[in-house]
Enzyme design. Structure first.
Site: not given
Length: 158
Positions: A78-80
């Site tokens: 989850q890069f966010t």
């Protein structure tokens, strides 16, 4: 590397109609790779994921780790989580790793986890995922593995 961990009684990731990863009791870890992360951070993050004491002992105190309980570990990219949200009304993803670097380092973390722990599942990088979980507690912590141990990027939780 960053991991937002949640102690769960169950968790699953689906992509479309396919369940790509699922666990029973254990930890769900939403994982972000930052631009300056390397394999050392993946190794340290896994140590923390397996050793962080978030499960109750006989007295009900959080004294047991995932390694102690042999629970499941669901790793979800989850890069966010690497976004800079300090100002404005829109996140900046400058701190996040480039997609190729992020996928490679997440893959390295996943390989290390599968070699060290008996029950590891994962989401799918780059896919639109549906993550379902039952948070047990609720118990949620933010973990980081800093690229520079002398100056950790700590936002709480140690």
């Amino acid at each position: 590397m960053i991991a937002l961990i949640q102690r769960v009684s169950q968790a699953a990731v689906t992509v479309g109609a396919e369940t790509v990863g699922a666990i029973g009791p254990g930890l769900l870890a939403l994982v972000a790779v930052q631009a300056d992360d390397a394999e050392a951070q993946a190794t340290r993050l896994l140590e923390r994921l397996l050793g962080y004491r978030v499960f109750p002992d006989e007295a009900g105190r959080m004294n047991l780790s995932l390694a102690d309980t042999s629970g499941g570990l669901l790793l979800v990219p989850q890069f966010t989580l690497a976004a800079n949200t300090k100002k404005g009304m829109r996140p900046s993803f400058g701190p996040a790793a480039a997609p190729a670097h992020g996928e490679a380092l997440f893959g390295h973390l996943l390989a290390l986890a599968r070699a060290a722990h008996p029950d590891v599942a994962t989401g799918r990088s780059g896919a639109h995922m549906q993550v379902a979980l039952v948070n047990d507690g609720p118990v949620t912590f933010w973990l980081e593995a800093s690229p520079n141990p002398a100056r950790p990027r700590v936002r709480g939780g140690g």
